[in-house]
Design a protein around this motif. Structure first.
Motif, short mmCIF file in Angstrom:
data_model
loop_
_atom_site.label_atom_id
_atom_site.label_comp_id
_atom_site.label_asym_id
_atom_site.label_seq_id
_atom_site.Cartn_x
_atom_site.Cartn_y
_atom_site.Cartn_z
N UNK A 22 0.08 9.95 -1.38
CA UNK A 22 -0.43 8.85 -2.21
C UNK A 22 -1.69 8.27 -1.57
N UNK A 23 -1.68 8.11 -0.26
CA UNK A 23 -2.87 7.60 0.44
C UNK A 23 -4.08 8.48 0.16
N UNK A 24 -3.94 9.79 0.32
CA UNK A 24 -5.10 10.68 0.16
C UNK A 24 -5.59 10.72 -1.28
N UNK A 25 -4.71 10.49 -2.24
CA UNK A 25 -5.13 10.45 -3.64
C UNK A 25 -5.68 9.09 -4.04
N UNK A 26 -5.41 8.06 -3.22
CA UNK A 26 -5.84 6.70 -3.53
C UNK A 26 -7.14 6.31 -2.82
N UNK A 67 4.98 10.40 -7.82
CA UNK A 67 4.63 9.20 -7.06
C UNK A 67 3.13 8.94 -7.23
N UNK A 68 2.79 7.77 -7.82
CA UNK A 68 1.39 7.48 -8.15
C UNK A 68 0.85 6.22 -7.47
N UNK A 69 1.69 5.49 -6.77
CA UNK A 69 1.23 4.28 -6.08
C UNK A 69 2.30 3.76 -5.16
N UNK A 70 1.87 2.88 -4.24
CA UNK A 70 2.83 2.32 -3.29
C UNK A 70 2.34 0.99 -2.75
N UNK A 71 3.28 0.20 -2.31
CA UNK A 71 2.99 -1.07 -1.67
C UNK A 71 4.06 -1.31 -0.62
N UNK A 113 -1.70 0.58 -2.93
CA UNK A 113 -2.61 1.66 -3.29
C UNK A 113 -2.08 2.40 -4.51
N UNK A 114 -3.03 2.82 -5.32
CA UNK A 114 -2.73 3.54 -6.55
C UNK A 114 -3.64 4.76 -6.59
N UNK A 115 -3.08 5.92 -6.92
CA UNK A 115 -3.93 7.11 -6.93
C UNK A 115 -5.05 6.96 -7.95
N UNK A 116 -6.14 7.64 -7.69
CA UNK A 116 -7.37 7.47 -8.47
C UNK A 116 -7.15 7.70 -9.96
N UNK A 117 -6.27 8.60 -10.34
CA UNK A 117 -6.03 8.89 -11.76
C UNK A 117 -5.32 7.75 -12.49
N UNK A 118 -4.70 6.84 -11.76
CA UNK A 118 -3.95 5.75 -12.38
C UNK A 118 -4.53 4.37 -12.07
#
Length: 184
Positions: A22-26, A67-71, A113-118
């Motif tokens: 998720x980090x690398x996509x965000x 999984x598309x985001x995390x906090x 963080x939220x991946x770039x696509x979302x």
């Protein structure tokens, strides 16, 4: 539909690869900048350290089981180094009182963080609210880069206010604005 899944420190370490993914996509642009603080390796080291502390709480957002985001965050204990280096904006605030922690006073919201696509679809706000909803601490704190206008504007809308600046003790860490917000 968004599904939120919550993890404690032990469970979070078990899904470390998902967290790093998720980090690398965000943080695509931040990673590409070459800033050592934003590298996947540095991020992984910080994650490993954070999950050693008591009370670590991670929420991951899934859409269609992806999984598309995390906090995540944790309550600041009596020995917390979080406030080290804090420069308060208001000289009339008693610094010793402001930084006094007991494990129940302040929740440190460390990452959203939220991946770039979302990104840009309200998912960060949903993650923020889901993470903080069950918290029992009096206040929350978070750090934001002063030049991250998008995040800063969101935090202000969500009730956060600047109290000063802080440079974490991590290698290559930038100086952040320190924000706080009442939780209970």
């Amino acid at each position: 539909m968004i599904e939120f899944r919550r993890y404690n420190s032990v469970e979070a370490r078990e899904i470390r690869d998902t967290v790093l993914d998720i980090f690398t996509r965000s943080y695509v642009d931040a990673i590409a900048s070459g800033d050592p603080f934003e590298s996947a390796d540095a991020f992984g080291k910080r994650f490993d350290a954070y999950t050693r502390g008591a009370g670590f709480d991670l929420v991951i957002a899934h859409i269609s089981d992806i999984a598309v985001g995390q906090s995540w965050g944790w309550p600041l204990g009596t020995e917390s180094a979080w406030w080290g280096g804090l420069e308060l904006d208001d000289a009339t605030i008693d610094r010793a009182e402001f930084v006094a922690e007991d494990g129940k006073r302040t929740f440190a919201l460390s990452e959203i963080m939220v991946d770039a696509d979302h990104a840009g679809k309200g998912l960060a706000h949903s993650l923020h609210d889901e993470l903080l909803r069950p918290r029992g601490e009096q206040r929350g704190t978070l750090l934001v880069r002063p030049d991250n206008e998008r995040a800063y504007a969101a935090y202000r809308r969500w009730g956060w206010s600047r109290v000063g600046t802080l440079t974490p003790r991590w290698d290559d860490a930038p100086t952040f604005d320190a924000l706080v917000r009442a939780l209970s």
